[in-house]
Design a protein around this motif. Structure first.
Motif, PDB file in Angstrom:
ATOM      1  N   LEU A  49      19.355 -13.856  -6.717  1.00 22.86           N
ATOM      2  CA  LEU A  49      18.902 -14.678  -5.589  1.00 22.86           C
ATOM      3  C   LEU A  49      18.094 -13.827  -4.593  1.00 22.86           C
ATOM      4  N   VAL A  50      18.624 -12.637  -4.300  1.00 24.07           N
ATOM      5  CA  VAL A  50      17.945 -11.737  -3.360  1.00 24.07           C
ATOM      6  C   VAL A  50      16.584 -11.315  -3.915  1.00 24.07           C
ATOM      7  N   VAL A  68      14.563 -12.986  -5.878  1.00 21.06           N
ATOM      8  CA  VAL A  68      13.601 -14.082  -5.718  1.00 21.06           C
ATOM      9  C   VAL A  68      13.203 -14.211  -4.242  1.00 21.06           C
ATOM     10  N   GLY A  69      14.189 -14.074  -3.341  1.00 17.32           N
ATOM     11  CA  GLY A  69      13.898 -14.131  -1.912  1.00 17.32           C
ATOM     12  C   GLY A  69      12.934 -13.015  -1.508  1.00 17.32           C
ATOM     13  N   LEU A  70      13.186 -11.822  -2.034  1.00 20.62           N
ATOM     14  CA  LEU A  70      12.333 -10.667  -1.734  1.00 20.62           C
ATOM     15  C   LEU A  70      10.909 -10.919  -2.234  1.00 20.62           C
ATOM     16  N   ALA A  71      10.813 -11.515  -3.425  1.00 18.59           N
ATOM     17  CA  ALA A  71       9.490 -11.813  -3.985  1.00 18.59           C
ATOM     18  C   ALA A  71       8.747 -12.803  -3.095  1.00 18.59           C
ATOM     19  N   ALA A  72       9.472 -13.808  -2.584  1.00 19.23           N
ATOM     20  CA  ALA A  72       8.839 -14.791  -1.701  1.00 19.23           C
ATOM     21  C   ALA A  72       8.330 -14.101  -0.440  1.00 19.23           C
ATOM     22  N   LEU A  73       9.147 -13.186   0.097  1.00 22.79           N
ATOM     23  CA  LEU A  73       8.778 -12.472   1.318  1.00 22.79           C
ATOM     24  C   LEU A  73       7.562 -11.578   1.086  1.00 22.79           C
ATOM     25  N   VAL A  74       7.624 -10.763   0.032  1.00 26.82           N
ATOM     26  CA  VAL A  74       6.518  -9.841  -0.285  1.00 26.82           C
ATOM     27  C   VAL A  74       5.240 -10.627  -0.576  1.00 26.82           C
ATOM     28  N   SER A  75       5.396 -11.707  -1.340  1.00 24.97           N
ATOM     29  CA  SER A  75       4.246 -12.529  -1.691  1.00 24.97           C
ATOM     30  C   SER A  75       3.599 -13.112  -0.430  1.00 24.97           C
ATOM     31  N   GLY A  76       4.450 -13.585   0.490  1.00 24.23           N
ATOM     32  CA  GLY A  76       3.948 -14.147   1.742  1.00 24.23           C
ATOM     33  C   GLY A  76       3.224 -13.098   2.582  1.00 24.23           C
ATOM     34  N   LEU A  77       3.860 -11.918   2.708  1.00 22.80           N
ATOM     35  CA  LEU A  77       3.266 -10.850   3.534  1.00 22.80           C
ATOM     36  C   LEU A  77       1.956 -10.347   2.929  1.00 22.80           C
ATOM     37  N   ALA A  78       1.968 -10.136   1.601  1.00 27.87           N
ATOM     38  CA  ALA A  78       0.760  -9.627   0.940  1.00 27.87           C
ATOM     39  C   ALA A  78      -0.357 -10.672   1.008  1.00 27.87           C
ATOM     40  N   GLY A  79       0.011 -11.941   0.893  1.00 24.14           N
ATOM     41  CA  GLY A  79      -0.977 -13.018   0.975  1.00 24.14           C
ATOM     42  C   GLY A  79      -1.604 -13.098   2.353  1.00 24.14           C
TER      43      GLY A  79
END
Lengths: 493, 31
Positions: free
Chosen positions: B13-14, B16-27
């Motif tokens: 779960l963490v 996937v959450g981390l991926a969402a965060l990194v993806s958002g920040l990098a985007g």
């Protein structure tokens, strides 16, 4: 098991054949694009969408190692197998979000198609660096593809050619050994769409395979857990409390398992995925898609091993005592035949998605690096001729890999992890430093490539060293340190 | 048993959450 399945095995074969028809159709459809030039044949003209790149990158990296190797390891070791998946998931998240974007931008600016191409445009043309890097990639890739073909032969033999009773009889009666026949069929399928469709067909088929794999890896553990007469975890705990302890492993094993992730940055069949995306600003979104896919596939595989152990507690319950057979065994015991066909297709999808990508990378080294940029340097070559050379190279490399695959003794995944380590250590550190550190030099990169390869081979071949920790750890460290130190020594002042 | 559920429930779960965060920040950095 045998009697019930025999009457349904036609459905399983039917489901599997539908999958094969789709992927071969994609190869034929992509033929007109792939024939335009080697930029199209090896990189799909850098026009691929975010979803295709995300899923293609993660399934190309996993191979049958995840579906047969990790499930087998979870079956044998229990919960501590979880550490094999954590490292690469984190590493690939970073690759998608950061390294991949930079690599995509830099390689498009100088029209690089391969990793040696990138080194040449970053440091100036050097035949020595190009040839050494290409040969290292070629050797490890052929070994890697050989392991995949062998795994394909084993999977086909176990699924449809096994003499236990659920085989397709007319195939089993052919006068060739089952694994050999399976390996030859695997090679023919790869050839059918890779030679015709090139990179675009390979990447689209990877994405189709990724959907098949994720469905199978969710359905099998859920259905099997529901079918288990008592609680799966209670059963495992009664076998041994260590089965449910994620920390039941040595420090060396823990480091080795997590460090599998170090390999992702150096495996060119993963790196070219990032280079092929149409819009590099889509890579952060691909990071999310790729991680979701990686996480669901990984924990699906781990649960298959655990649920499988609860169903078949003794390795004598498996064909030949082979823990790597737990995934098809469990699926065969609990799924209707048509879904078992999907499971066989998922094993195949994992094998094909890795082998096809690696064949293209190896062929790109032969045609682009050793051919066009070295032996035929300065000569004008038509796009048609280069594509023809590429198709012939794919065929030749596939034949070499198949021949090697047929003579490999023992377990397939030892060879996979060796090739993964060799590529990860020899290409990863030089590539990352070349992308992020201005002071990196050509000599530094050469030192990194050579030391990464050398330490991998030596560490692997000395039993006392390889028992200590996975060869990727020392080889990656050696390559990183030598790329850095030699670059410092040889930089222009 | 607690360690088991950490590794088999919270860690995926963490991630996937981390991926969402990194993806958002990098985007966002991309824009």
């Amino acid at each position: 098991v045998g009697t019930g399945a025999t009457s349904m095995s036609g459905w399983a074969l039917g489901a599997f054949l539908v999958y094969l028809c789709v992927i071969i159709g994609v190869g034929l459809a992509a033929r007109r694009f792939s024939s335009r030039g080697i930029g199209e044949f090896f990189l799909g003209g850098r026009r691929l969408g975010t979803f295709v790149v995300a899923t293609s990158a993660v399934v190309s990296g996993r191979s049958a190692w995840l579906l047969l190797g990790v499930t087998g390891m979870a079956y044998t070791r229990g919960a501590s197998a979880v550490w094999t998946v954590v490292g690469y998931i984190l590493a690939e998240l970073c690759l998608f979000a950061f390294v991949g974007r930079r690599l995509r931008r830099v390689t498009e600016a100088s029209d690089d198609l391969t990793v040696p191409d990138f080194f040449a445009s970053r440091f100036g043309e050097s035949s020595m660096l190009r040839v050494v890097t290409s040969v290292v990639i070629l050797v490890f890739m052929v070994a890697y593809v050989a392991a995949q073909i062998r795994a394909g032969g084993k999977a086909l033999a176990a699924s449809f050619l096994h003499p236990a009773g659920y085989e397709i009889t007319w195939l089993a009666n052919l006068p060739v050994e089952a694994v050999t026949l399976g390996a030859l069929i695997t090679s023919a399928i790869i050839l059918a769409y890779t030679v015709t469709g090139g990179y675009a067909a390979v990447a689209i088929n990877d994405a189709i395979g990724a959907v098949v794999i994720i469905v199978a890896l969710v359905v099998v553990p859920v259905v099997s857990a529901v079918a288990h007469p008592t609680g799966v975890l209670e059963t495992l705990s009664s076998l041994s409390p260590l089965m449910l302890d994620p920390l039941a492993l040595s420090v060396g094993a823990l480091i080795g398992f997590v460090s599998i992730g170090l390999g992702s940055a150096g495996n060119p069949h993963i790196l070219v995925r990032y280079m092929s995306i149409r819009d590099p600003s889509g890579l952060p979104r691909a990071a999310l898609w790729g991680t979701v896919w990686n996480v669901v596939m990984a924990w699906g595989a781990l649960w298959i091993g655990l649920v499988g152990r609860a169903h078949f507690p003794g390795s004598a319950d498996l064909p030949g005592g082979d823990a790597e057979a737990i995934y098809p065994m469990l699926a065969h015991a609990h799924l209707p035949s048509i879904l078992f066909g999907l499971v066989v297709a998922s094993i195949f999808a994992a094998i094909l998605s890795t082998a096809d990508s690696q064949l293209l990378v190896a062929a790109s080294c032969v045609v682009r690096d050793l051919g066009q940029q070295t032996l035929a340097k300065g000569r004008e070559l038509s796009p048609e001729r280069l594509v023809l050379w590429s198709r012939v190279s794919v065929l030749a490399l596939l034949l070499a890999s198949a021949a090697l695959g047929l003579v490999i003794p023992g377990l397939v995944f030892t060879l996979v992890l060796f090739a993964w380590a060799g590529l990860g250590a020899s290409i990863g550190p030089p590539l990352i430093l070349a992308l992020y550190w201005r002071q990196t030099t050509r000599w530094g990169v050469l030192a990194g490539v050579v030391s990464g390869t050398g330490v991998t081979v030596v560490w692997r071949s000395v039993p006392s060293l390889s028992a200590l920790v996975y060869e990727l750890v020392p080889a990656f460290a050696a390559s990183l340190v030598l790329t850095f130190v030699v670059s410092l020594v040889t930089r222009r002042r | 048993m607690q360690a088991f559920w950490v590794m088999f429930f919270w860690v995926p779960l963490v991630l996937v959450g981390l991926a969402a965060l990194v993806s958002g920040l990098a985007g966002r950095r991309e824009e």
